[in-house]
Structures are given as C-alpha cells and as structure tokens.
Write a protein that holds these residues in place. Structure first.
Motif, PDB file in Angstrom:
ATOM      1  N   LEU A 236       0.832  -1.205   0.000  1.00 36.09           N
ATOM      2  CA  LEU A 236       0.000   0.000   0.000  1.00 36.09           C
ATOM      3  C   LEU A 236       0.870   1.260   0.000  1.00 36.09           C
ATOM      4  O   LEU A 236       0.641   2.189  -0.782  1.00 36.09           O
ATOM      5  CB  LEU A 236      -0.922  -0.017   1.214  1.00 36.09           C
ATOM      6  CG  LEU A 236      -1.972   1.080   1.272  1.00 36.09           C
ATOM      7  CD1 LEU A 236      -2.968   0.928   0.129  1.00 36.09           C
ATOM      8  CD2 LEU A 236      -2.701   1.055   2.609  1.00 36.09           C
ATOM      9  N   VAL A 237       1.869   1.290   0.873  1.00 33.73           N
ATOM     10  CA  VAL A 237       2.730   2.480   0.981  1.00 33.73           C
ATOM     11  C   VAL A 237       3.496   2.715  -0.317  1.00 33.73           C
ATOM     12  O   VAL A 237       3.535   3.840  -0.839  1.00 33.73           O
ATOM     13  CB  VAL A 237       3.707   2.331   2.170  1.00 33.73           C
ATOM     14  CG1 VAL A 237       4.749   3.433   2.147  1.00 33.73           C
ATOM     15  CG2 VAL A 237       2.944   2.370   3.488  1.00 33.73           C
ATOM     16  N   LEU A 238       4.110   1.657  -0.858  1.00 31.99           N
ATOM     17  CA  LEU A 238       4.871   1.800  -2.092  1.00 31.99           C
ATOM     18  C   LEU A 238       3.984   2.185  -3.263  1.00 31.99           C
ATOM     19  O   LEU A 238       4.313   3.075  -4.055  1.00 31.99           O
ATOM     20  CB  LEU A 238       5.610   0.496  -2.406  1.00 31.99           C
ATOM     21  CG  LEU A 238       6.890   0.217  -1.613  1.00 31.99           C
ATOM     22  CD1 LEU A 238       7.370  -1.208  -1.862  1.00 31.99           C
ATOM     23  CD2 LEU A 238       7.985   1.200  -1.988  1.00 31.99           C
ATOM     24  N   LEU A 239       2.842   1.527  -3.360  1.00 31.58           N
ATOM     25  CA  LEU A 239       1.959   1.741  -4.497  1.00 31.58           C
ATOM     26  C   LEU A 239       1.386   3.159  -4.510  1.00 31.58           C
ATOM     27  O   LEU A 239       1.526   3.894  -5.490  1.00 31.58           O
ATOM     28  CB  LEU A 239       0.826   0.715  -4.445  1.00 31.58           C
ATOM     29  CG  LEU A 239      -0.069   0.588  -5.668  1.00 31.58           C
ATOM     30  CD1 LEU A 239       0.748   0.193  -6.884  1.00 31.58           C
ATOM     31  CD2 LEU A 239      -1.160  -0.429  -5.408  1.00 31.58           C
ATOM     32  N   VAL A 240       0.765   3.543  -3.416  1.00 28.24           N
ATOM     33  CA  VAL A 240       0.145   4.872  -3.353  1.00 28.24           C
ATOM     34  C   VAL A 240       1.213   5.962  -3.418  1.00 28.24           C
ATOM     35  O   VAL A 240       1.046   6.968  -4.123  1.00 28.24           O
ATOM     36  CB  VAL A 240      -0.707   5.001  -2.071  1.00 28.24           C
ATOM     37  CG1 VAL A 240      -1.289   6.417  -1.955  1.00 28.24           C
ATOM     38  CG2 VAL A 240      -1.826   3.977  -2.070  1.00 28.24           C
ATOM     39  N   GLY A 241       2.313   5.761  -2.706  1.00 29.34           N
ATOM     40  CA  GLY A 241       3.382   6.761  -2.707  1.00 29.34           C
ATOM     41  C   GLY A 241       3.968   6.983  -4.086  1.00 29.34           C
ATOM     42  O   GLY A 241       4.132   8.135  -4.533  1.00 29.34           O
ATOM     43  N   LEU A 242       4.285   5.900  -4.794  1.00 31.32           N
ATOM     44  CA  LEU A 242       4.879   6.025  -6.126  1.00 31.32           C
ATOM     45  C   LEU A 242       3.885   6.591  -7.130  1.00 31.32           C
ATOM     46  O   LEU A 242       4.235   7.443  -7.954  1.00 31.32           O
ATOM     47  CB  LEU A 242       5.390   4.666  -6.607  1.00 31.32           C
ATOM     48  CG  LEU A 242       6.794   4.266  -6.136  1.00 31.32           C
ATOM     49  CD1 LEU A 242       7.104   2.854  -6.588  1.00 31.32           C
ATOM     50  CD2 LEU A 242       7.855   5.217  -6.659  1.00 31.32           C
TER      51      LEU A 242
END
Length: 478
Positions: A236-242
């Motif tokens: 979730l963090v990587l996906l939304v952040g990127l």
C-alpha cells in the motif's frame, strides 16, 4: 504448503502484489483519467488509495484469521453460502482469463515492432505458453523472477520522478518548454468539477487493481499472520506513494490539456524536453510490465481454480493434489489461449464486449470482499483477529461499499465501459444460473446437503483442537 517449509517472505509477497498491480493500465491508461479530471486526478488517486486501504485491511483481517488458498472466494462462501462462492470465483477467474488474453495481444503488438515478420497470433501464444510454464516452477522460483520484473517497473517510475524533478529544478537542459510548479499552477485544477473526478475513478481503480493476489498467496506464505499484514502495508505504501509522486511529477512537466489518450503521458512529458528516446525505453517497460502482470495473474488463476475444485465447484478431474496447482495453472493457460483465439475469430465488437468484463470482475470482487468481511465480523461480534483489523468498522465498511457501488454505477457514463458493466452482469447471472441448475440436479439425484463452511478464527481453532479426541492429529484434516 507442507509443514516446515519456509514459504513466501514479506519481500516476495510485496513484489508479487506490485508485479500484478503496476501494469499497462498505469503507464498508458493514466492518460484517460487525466483527460477526465485534469490535475485533480491527484485527488482521485488519493481517494483510490483510501479505498484500497479499506479493502486490503478487510482482506488482511480475514486472511490472518483463516488463511485459505481461495482467499476472498472462500470468505464469500463462508459469509453468503456456496452459491455466492461459486459465482464470485468463476466470475473472477473468467474475467481475469479474458483480460490476460487481451494483455498477451497488447504485448504482441509491442514486440512486433521489434520482430515485424512474426505473426501476431504466434507471438501471443508464445507469451501465454511461457508465463504458464514459468508458473509450473512453483511459488518460490516464480517469486524471484516476479521480484526482478516488479523492481524494474518500480525503478522506471522512480526514474521518471527523478528526471521530472531534475528538469523542474533546472538541472536538466533540453527543450524550451516551461517546467516546475508554475506549470501546475497555470492549469485549471478541476476542469471537469466533481463529475470529472468521479469519471476518472474507474480508471484510477483499474491502475490499483491486482492486489488481491496477496490473499491468494496466503496459503503459501511463511507465518501468514505476520507476513501477510506486513506485505499488505508495504504494498500500500509503495503503491500509493509512487503513483501519487509520479502523477505530481508529470504535472510539473506537462499540462493536462497536452495529454493524449493514444500515447503514454510519461512519454509525452519527456519528449517535450528532448528525451525522444523515452518512447523506446517505455516500450521495454511496458512489455516487462505486461509480462509481470501476466505471470502474477496466472499464479492467482491457478490457485483460484484449485480452490473452486476443492469445494466441488469444478469437474473432479480438475482437482490438484500437489502443493503446486499444476492442473489449475495449465487449464488457466489453455483458457487464455482460447481467449486469444476468440479475439481472432469473433467479430471485434463481440470480443471487446467479453474482454471489457475484466474491470467489472475486479471491482465486483472488491465489493464482495468488503461485504463478506462486514457479514463475518458482524456474525462474530468482534474483530476476527486481535490485531490487523479494519479500523473504523462498520463506518469504513459502509464507506468502501458505497464508493465501489458508485464506481460500478458510473461505468456506463464512461465511453467504452458500458459494455463492461453489461458483460460483467451477464457473467454473474450466467454463473449463478449454472450453480442453481447444478443444485437442482443434485437434489433430483438425492445427494446429501454439504454443511456451510464456517470461518475459524484463532480462538475457535484452538478450542476445536483442544476438543479433538485422543489420537486425532491435525495432519488427518484436509
């Protein structure tokens, strides 16, 4: 997974999920969302990220309570009965098979630019056969390959962000175009108003789609109670952040009005600043993104089919008795080849109608995940696990269900997506009718009724195990 095996790690699970999610829909399809919402598509990605958080939290809670190879299909059956589990599983499997046959065609078109003499059908068949055979190697080997492909895609997004920031900061020369915050400030923030944001949500959710593979991989994870929640959080963090960083970086270089639905917005942005080679690089990224998505999708398809077979929802010969669902994988690969053939034999309109069911199938699955979680948790009277529960229940459940229903209802308002809603509903009605017909036939044959499965949360499992008769081992249970 056999006892004592280490299983998939947090890293492998995270890369498997990202490999499924980050595909051509982001690198190409983002332009559709931008044309609908302009710069306010950033807000659409934030809203989409919140919805994904709710869905993943609900899936995590059910998965930690009862890891199952069928994931959300199994939980649907536990919440709403065997008919619902049958219908959801087959709708998901069919929609994803058709989508992956379409993805194979897209990859073939890109590859034919480098190998113009090879027939499109031959390239597509070779791709499907390759991803099917690679899945037969097992989850551990596949996860290593998938990790490499996923990392390549993530590095491509990170590289674009770095280049965009360098251009905006004046560290990169080339072209006479303006760049930086002034480009974003000079645009109308919400050219389409609230309707524009609503119209972009469908494509935004498509770019997030695929994370449900985490649940399907739970039964092959090492210590799923720990690894699944961590993998979900990192995904979730990587996906939304990127995603949000990439969209913001894009608007530092390119006005929304300059985006074309026919060209990747990232290629358009870089080409404005003398980076014409970006098109060739993006083709390489797109091919790897599609192959990565197909690899992870076949992984999920094989396990979904195994889950259906174990519940008696398929002919008996489809049932796998090994850790790797060889039959499920091979049957899914064969179905993808059939889908590829349909694309060449059927009229284009009919084939597109069938393939467009993919979007509905995924959103329908997410809606069912939230509904199943709500019902199971209400039945249980408390969180299904001591930790990793959905925060804000039941209000967050209602919010997520309402949001998904609105997105589904908006499909006819978006060009080309009305057929997707119709095709998806057709699939649901068809498989519900198939199950009903089978049930009537079984009743006519006098078969006994199979008890409805129950969700076993850790406390309930421990209680049952304590109540077992002496001499009964856990290994005797299926």
């Amino acid at each position: 997974m056999k006892q004592g095996e280490k299983g998939l790690s947090v890293w492998h699970l995270t890369m498997l999920a990202l490999g499924t999610v980050v595909g051509g829909s982001f690198f190409l399809g983002t332009s559709v969302a931008i044309r609908a919402a302009g710069p306010s598509v950033i807000l659409a990605y934030v809203i989409g990220g919140i919805l994904v958080y709710f869905i993943l939290s609900a899936l995590s809670e059910m998965t930690v309570a009862s890891p199952a190879a069928g994931s959300f299909r199994t939980y649907t059956e536990q919440a709403f009965g065997k008919g619902a589990g049958f219908t959801v599983g087959w709708v998901y499997w069919t929609g994803l098979v058709l989508a992956m046959s379409s993805e194979a065609t897209a990859a073939s078109i890109l590859l034919r630019g480098w190998f113009p003499r090879l027939p499109l059908g031959l390239l597509g068949a070779a791709i499907i056969i390759a991803v099917t055979l690679l899945n037969l190697l097992g989850a551990a080997r596949l996860s290593r390959l998938e990790s490499g492909l996923a990392a390549f895609k993530l590095l491509a997004i990170a590289g674009f962000i770095l280049i965009a920031v360098s251009i905006a900061a004046g560290l990169w020369s080339g072209g006479q175009q303006n760049a930086g915050v002034q480009v974003l400030q000079g645009q109308t923030w919400m050219p389409g108003g609230i309707a524009g944001i609503a119209g972009s949500m469908l494509m935004v959710m498509f770019t997030y789609a695929g994370f449900e593979v985490l649940g399907l991989a739970a039964s092959e994870a090492g210590n799923p109670g720990v690894t699944i929640p961590k993998a979900i959080r990192y995904t979730l963090v990587l996906l939304v952040g990127l995603y949000i960083s990439a969209i913001v970086a894009l608007f530092l270089l390119l006005p929304a009005a300059a985006v074309s639905e026919q060209v990747s917005p990232f290629v358009t942005a870089l080409s404005r600043f003398g980076l014409g080679w970006a098109g060739n690089v993006m083709n390489v990224v797109l091919v790897s993104a599609i192959l990565s998505t197909m690899l992870a999708s076949v992984f999920g398809l094989g396990r979904m089919l195994r889950s259906l077979a174990e519940e008696g929802h398929t002919p008996a010969w489809m049932r796998d008795r090994t850790d790797i669902p060889y039959r499920g994988i091979l049957i899914s690969g064969g179905a993808m080849l059939a889908g590829l053939g349909l694309g060449m034999l059927l009229p284009q309109g009919v084939y597109l109608f069938l393939v467009s069911s993919e979007g509905f199938s995924l959103l329908f699955s997410y809606l069912i995940i939230m509904a199943s979680h709500y019902r199971l948790r209400k039945r249980h009277g408390s969180p299904l696990t001591a930790r990793h529960g959905l925060r804000g229940y039941p209000y967050t459940s209602w919010l997520a269900i309402a949001g998904l229903l609105v997105i589904l209802a908006s499909m006819p308002l978006i060009p080309g997506q009305g057929g997707g809603l119709a095709a998806g509903i057709t699939l649901v009605v068809f498989f519900a009718a198939v199950y009903a017909a089978g049930r009537l036939r079984r009743r006519a044959g006098g078969q006994r009724r199979v008890p409805k499965p129950q969700l076993l949360v850790p406390a309930a499992r421990a209680q049952m195990e304590a109540g077992e008769e002496p001499g009964t081992s856990s290994g005797e249970h299926r």
